[in-house]
Write an enzyme that holds these catalytic residues in place. Sequence first.
Site, PDB file in Angstrom:
ATOM      1  N   ARG A   1       9.751 -11.412  28.145  1.00 23.44           N
ATOM      2  CA  ARG A   1       9.874 -12.638  27.342  1.00 23.44           C
ATOM      3  C   ARG A   1      10.418 -12.328  25.942  1.00 23.44           C
ATOM      4  O   ARG A   1      10.171 -11.252  25.399  1.00 23.44           O
ATOM      5  CB  ARG A   1       8.522 -13.349  27.298  1.00 23.44           C
ATOM      6  CG  ARG A   1       7.640 -13.012  26.142  1.00 23.44           C
ATOM      7  CD  ARG A   1       6.224 -13.402  26.425  1.00 23.44           C
ATOM      8  NE  ARG A   1       5.358 -12.342  25.946  1.00 23.44           N
ATOM      9  CZ  ARG A   1       4.605 -12.458  24.851  1.00 23.44           C
ATOM     10  NH1 ARG A   1       4.574 -13.558  24.181  1.00 23.44           N
ATOM     11  NH2 ARG A   1       3.868 -11.444  24.451  1.00 23.44           N
TER      12      ARG A   1
ATOM     13  N   ASN B   1     -10.572   4.289  11.383  1.00 21.76           N
ATOM     14  CA  ASN B   1      -9.542   3.240  11.308  1.00 21.76           C
ATOM     15  C   ASN B   1      -8.334   3.899  10.709  1.00 21.76           C
ATOM     16  O   ASN B   1      -8.408   4.407   9.598  1.00 21.76           O
ATOM     17  CB  ASN B   1      -9.930   2.125  10.331  1.00 21.76           C
ATOM     18  CG  ASN B   1     -11.111   1.334  10.805  1.00 21.76           C
ATOM     19  OD1 ASN B   1     -11.230   1.046  11.988  1.00 21.76           O
ATOM     20  ND2 ASN B   1     -11.981   0.973   9.887  1.00 21.76           N
TER      21      ASN B   1
ATOM     22  N   HIS C   1      -5.467   8.889   3.372  1.00 25.37           N
ATOM     23  CA  HIS C   1      -6.141  10.197   3.365  1.00 25.37           C
ATOM     24  C   HIS C   1      -6.984  10.307   4.646  1.00 25.37           C
ATOM     25  O   HIS C   1      -7.747   9.399   4.963  1.00 25.37           O
ATOM     26  CB  HIS C   1      -7.037  10.305   2.122  1.00 25.37           C
ATOM     27  CG  HIS C   1      -7.481  11.698   1.852  1.00 25.37           C
ATOM     28  ND1 HIS C   1      -7.055  12.420   0.751  1.00 25.37           N
ATOM     29  CD2 HIS C   1      -8.287  12.529   2.556  1.00 25.37           C
ATOM     30  CE1 HIS C   1      -7.597  13.629   0.788  1.00 25.37           C
ATOM     31  NE2 HIS C   1      -8.347  13.712   1.889  1.00 25.37           N
TER      32      HIS C   1
ATOM     33  N   SER D   1      -8.230   1.598   4.398  1.00 26.19           N
ATOM     34  CA  SER D   1      -7.973   1.380   2.987  1.00 26.19           C
ATOM     35  C   SER D   1      -7.127   2.498   2.387  1.00 26.19           C
ATOM     36  O   SER D   1      -6.651   2.366   1.274  1.00 26.19           O
ATOM     37  CB  SER D   1      -9.306   1.266   2.255  1.00 26.19           C
ATOM     38  OG  SER D   1     -10.140   2.357   2.595  1.00 26.19           O
TER      39      SER D   1
ATOM     40  N   HIS E   1      -4.127  15.251   1.482  1.00 26.19           N
ATOM     41  CA  HIS E   1      -3.882  13.813   1.555  1.00 26.19           C
ATOM     42  C   HIS E   1      -2.854  13.469   2.636  1.00 26.19           C
ATOM     43  O   HIS E   1      -2.876  12.376   3.210  1.00 26.19           O
ATOM     44  CB  HIS E   1      -3.368  13.354   0.181  1.00 26.19           C
ATOM     45  CG  HIS E   1      -3.182  11.882   0.061  1.00 26.19           C
ATOM     46  ND1 HIS E   1      -4.234  11.028  -0.204  1.00 26.19           N
ATOM     47  CD2 HIS E   1      -2.072  11.092   0.178  1.00 26.19           C
ATOM     48  CE1 HIS E   1      -3.770   9.788  -0.261  1.00 26.19           C
ATOM     49  NE2 HIS E   1      -2.476   9.802  -0.030  1.00 26.19           N
TER      50      HIS E   1
END
Length: 356
Positions: free
Chosen positions: A36, A160, A171, A168, A120
């Site tokens: 689609r 997450n 890192h 958020s 990081h």
Amino acid sequence: MSQPNINLPDLQKVPHRRFNPLIRQWVVVSPQRTQRPWRGKVEHPPAVPRHAYDPDCYLCPGNPRAGGARNPTYSSTFFFDNDYPGLLPDPPQVDVNESELLVAGTERGVCRVLCFSPRHDLTIARMSAAELQQVVDAWVEQSQSLGSLDWVQHVQIFENRGEIMGASNPHPHCQIWAVSHLPNEATREQTSQQEYGDQHHSCLLCDYLKLEMGHKERIVCENEAFVVLVPYWAVWPFETLLVSRRHFGGMDELAPRERGLLGDILKRLTVRYDNVFEVPFPYTMGFHQRPTDGQQHPEWHLHAHYYPPLLRSATVQKFMVGYEMLATPQRDITPESAAARLREAGEVHYLDRNSA
Ligand code: H2U
Ligand code: ZN
């Protein structure tokens, strides 16, 4: 004994529903819909952090956090109590019950953040075996220390990753919530595993893994201790289930060698995810382990779920809306074709290909 009644060629073309025995819900599979046209929301692919240290990151070593504390100059993993915890270890008592319709109670909790690395710019997909082993060791230690608190019934470790999952900060980190009541998902899995064990005198996930190892088409990758597969009942397009080969219920039962192998399988899987669209693949993942209520729970089988929200490209996000919110979750690409995509994605990270 029941006869196998699956007809794979048809299931790749025909709309049907599949059953998830772990949480006892159905999913609608609509393979005919993949053609689609798409006019929905397009996400911008996330940027890859380039620097090992970010002076503005609240998780980098030595930096101040939003709550006012300052991180130590840590060199491996580092955990702290969440500065904005969802639950508190000693909240005021709550006890509400009006006609069994307005019901509320106390929930105690410890909420922690665990940084996987001082770097990081790293992710699990790009960490070394030694670094990953430190992460697994920290998970074991957190599961043990929080799980041994007399009021803690369950320890949930989850990650997450990516802005579209609400993470958020890029890192590398996860969260750990230890709570005084078994959460909803663990309760559903608890009931299913318990009742399956009572009926079959075997473990639901051991039996399921055996079936999948026979069929092969939903297996993504494996090592000596773990297997990753797209479950037969997957809801999210690239959802996977990580299952231990050996039957045991919690992080604290990992044998020393299995700790290294857990790091290894996490890396293999996340490299594959990143390679599918050549972007840092967003997901929510988490481990489901036995409750820490002082009982043995022989029915529990340690596993992890990965729920990535991407649909058919790096920029098209899947939303659980409409029929899925009101009725039954639905997917377009079949679990078998998602597993094939993940197998094809390979285990050399796309960012490392030139140097490989
Ligand atoms: P994510 O796993 O969704 O990225 O969340 C990170 C957590 O870090 C989040 O729960 C906490 C937030 O409350 N946090 C701190 O504890 N201190 C800070 O300085 C910023 C963020
Ligand atoms: Zn950082």
